[in-house]
Design a protein around this motif. Sequence first.
Motif, short mmCIF file in Angstrom:
data_model
loop_
_atom_site.label_atom_id
_atom_site.label_comp_id
_atom_site.label_asym_id
_atom_site.label_seq_id
_atom_site.Cartn_x
_atom_site.Cartn_y
_atom_site.Cartn_z
N ALA A 138 -9.65 55.83 32.60
CA ALA A 138 -10.45 54.75 32.00
C ALA A 138 -10.64 55.00 30.50
O ALA A 138 -10.69 54.08 29.70
N ARG A 139 -10.69 56.28 30.15
CA ARG A 139 -10.89 56.64 28.74
C ARG A 139 -9.72 56.23 27.85
O ARG A 139 -9.88 56.03 26.65
N ASP A 140 -8.53 56.13 28.46
CA ASP A 140 -7.36 55.71 27.67
C ASP A 140 -7.48 54.26 27.20
O ASP A 140 -6.74 53.82 26.33
N LEU A 141 -8.39 53.51 27.83
CA LEU A 141 -8.55 52.10 27.47
C LEU A 141 -9.51 51.90 26.31
O LEU A 141 -9.74 50.78 25.87
N LEU A 142 -10.10 52.99 25.82
CA LEU A 142 -10.96 52.89 24.65
C LEU A 142 -10.08 52.89 23.40
O LEU A 142 -9.39 53.85 23.13
N GLY A 143 -10.10 51.79 22.68
CA GLY A 143 -9.34 51.74 21.43
C GLY A 143 -7.90 51.29 21.62
O GLY A 143 -7.41 51.20 22.74
N PRO A 144 -7.21 51.01 20.52
CA PRO A 144 -5.90 50.38 20.55
C PRO A 144 -4.72 51.34 20.71
O PRO A 144 -3.57 50.90 20.73
N ALA A 145 -4.97 52.66 20.84
CA ALA A 145 -3.87 53.62 20.81
C ALA A 145 -2.87 53.40 21.95
O ALA A 145 -1.66 53.47 21.75
N LEU A 146 -3.39 53.12 23.16
CA LEU A 146 -2.51 53.02 24.32
C LEU A 146 -1.50 51.87 24.22
O LEU A 146 -0.30 52.10 24.36
N PRO A 147 -1.96 50.62 23.98
CA PRO A 147 -0.97 49.55 23.85
C PRO A 147 0.01 49.78 22.71
O PRO A 147 1.20 49.47 22.84
N LEU A 181 -10.69 40.07 36.04
CA LEU A 181 -9.82 41.06 35.43
C LEU A 181 -8.35 40.68 35.64
O LEU A 181 -7.96 40.28 36.72
N ALA A 182 -7.56 40.80 34.57
CA ALA A 182 -6.15 40.42 34.68
C ALA A 182 -5.33 41.54 35.30
O ALA A 182 -4.58 42.21 34.61
N VAL A 183 -5.49 41.77 36.60
CA VAL A 183 -4.64 42.77 37.25
C VAL A 183 -3.62 42.06 38.14
O VAL A 183 -3.90 41.01 38.70
N SER A 184 -2.43 42.65 38.27
CA SER A 184 -1.43 42.03 39.12
C SER A 184 -1.36 42.70 40.49
O SER A 184 -0.75 42.19 41.40
N GLU A 185 -2.00 43.88 40.61
CA GLU A 185 -1.87 44.65 41.85
C GLU A 185 -3.17 45.38 42.16
O GLU A 185 -3.81 45.92 41.27
N VAL A 186 -3.54 45.38 43.43
CA VAL A 186 -4.72 46.12 43.87
C VAL A 186 -4.28 47.14 44.92
O VAL A 186 -3.68 46.78 45.93
N LYS A 187 -4.55 48.42 44.65
CA LYS A 187 -4.15 49.48 45.58
C LYS A 187 -5.35 49.90 46.43
O LYS A 187 -6.34 50.42 45.91
N ILE A 188 -5.23 49.66 47.72
CA ILE A 188 -6.34 49.95 48.64
C ILE A 188 -6.36 51.43 48.93
O ILE A 188 -5.33 52.02 49.33
N ASP A 189 -7.50 52.06 48.73
CA ASP A 189 -7.58 53.52 48.81
C ASP A 189 -7.18 54.04 50.20
O ASP A 189 -7.51 53.45 51.23
N ILE A 226 -7.31 45.77 27.34
CA ILE A 226 -6.68 45.08 28.46
C ILE A 226 -5.99 43.81 27.98
O ILE A 226 -4.87 43.50 28.41
N LYS A 227 -6.62 43.11 27.06
CA LYS A 227 -5.99 41.90 26.49
C LYS A 227 -4.71 42.26 25.74
O LYS A 227 -3.71 41.56 25.83
N ALA A 228 -4.76 43.36 24.99
CA ALA A 228 -3.58 43.78 24.23
C ALA A 228 -2.43 44.14 25.17
O ALA A 228 -1.27 43.83 24.90
N LEU A 229 -2.75 44.77 26.31
CA LEU A 229 -1.72 45.13 27.29
C LEU A 229 -1.13 43.87 27.91
O LEU A 229 0.08 43.75 28.11
N ALA A 230 -2.00 42.90 28.20
CA ALA A 230 -1.53 41.63 28.78
C ALA A 230 -0.62 40.92 27.78
O ALA A 230 0.43 40.38 28.16
N ALA A 231 -1.01 40.93 26.50
CA ALA A 231 -0.20 40.28 25.47
C ALA A 231 1.17 40.96 25.36
O ALA A 231 2.19 40.32 25.13
N LEU A 232 1.17 42.26 25.58
CA LEU A 232 2.41 43.04 25.53
C LEU A 232 3.29 42.75 26.75
O LEU A 232 4.51 42.88 26.72
#
Length: 291
Positions: A120-129, A194-202, A166-172
């Motif tokens: 979840a921490r990787d989603l802080l800030g623009p570095a990941l996209p 939330l713009a997810v395409s897949e839900v993984k059931i635990d 998350i928006k930046a990833l979707a745009a990508l």
Amino acid sequence: YLAKEGRTGVELYQPHKDRNSPERLSLLGDLRRAIDNRELRLHYQPKIVLGGGEVQGVEALLRWRHPVHGPIAPSEFVPLAEQSYLMRQLTAYVIEEALEQAARWWRAGTQVQISINISARDLLGPALPQRLEAGLARHGLPPAAVQLEVTERILTGDQAYTQDTIKALAALGVPLALDDFGTGYSSLIRLQRLAVSEVKIDASFVRRIAESDDDARIVRSIIDLVRSLGMRSVAEGVESDEVAARLVEMGCDVGQGWLFCEPMAAEEITAWLCERRATTPGPGYDYQPEI
Ligand code: C2E
Ligand code: MG
Ligand code: MG
Ligand code: MG
């Protein structure tokens, strides 16, 4: 310190839970060196279309063989990294390794999607996209060659921090999966937003559906909900034919687990994929997921 070989070949070096214990701090140092020396490996586990048998994608899973303690499970060292500055470097390393492997497969005509676990921490800030965009371009890969898996903690945390990423990833055009669904008490209303395409059931729910009617009901309602939102449902931890059959009956889209294939090194999984292409009728693993 005891290092035992578990079912997945990774297990059981457990440094003290105390955050600042010398064991943990020294392990963190070892992890940093392991990243620098590129000693961490990725294994890959296929995700199988239920009822069809095609490979929908593969998930990249970190493996670390410590020079002294032996194999250490990601459930040990990933949380350690998450509490430190190292997570960013660890994720960068995984992305680079996974993209390199994806490029090898795509060049060979195997258009398989690789799922990358992120924190979840990787989603802080623009570095990941930014990193993903650059990496995809460098390897000549389309955005759908990868998918990111993140736990539902992103639903319960402060959304404002992560929404822009998350928006930046979707745009990508890079799809997102919600991992370990059912374990985080998140609100289903938020799932819808939330713009997810897949839900993984635990796996903790999936494993019990053959024995407990209550668990079966929970899983069935998650599958129905996920489908009604236009997302793909993936069952984690499918270990038996019986569970797989129940999942097909419930309309679950995709299954992942030891029943189909354990996580394996790149060379082994490549051989596994080739063998399958030869024997599986239909579109096989160049199935293109909807995004
Ligand atoms: P996850 O993303 O939910 O991955 C699924 C876990 O279930 C993996 O454990 C996999 O080996 C295991 N598994 C697969 N099939 C079965 C089965 O049939 N039965 C059971 N009981 N387990 C099965 P693993 O590889 O030990 O990874 C544990 C967790 O560590 C992952 O859970 C993920 O949260 C984290 N992780 C692994 N690799 C990475 C990574 O590259 N980056 C990040 N941020 N986290 C990672
Ligand atoms: Mg995962
Ligand atoms: Mg999971
Ligand atoms: Mg998990």
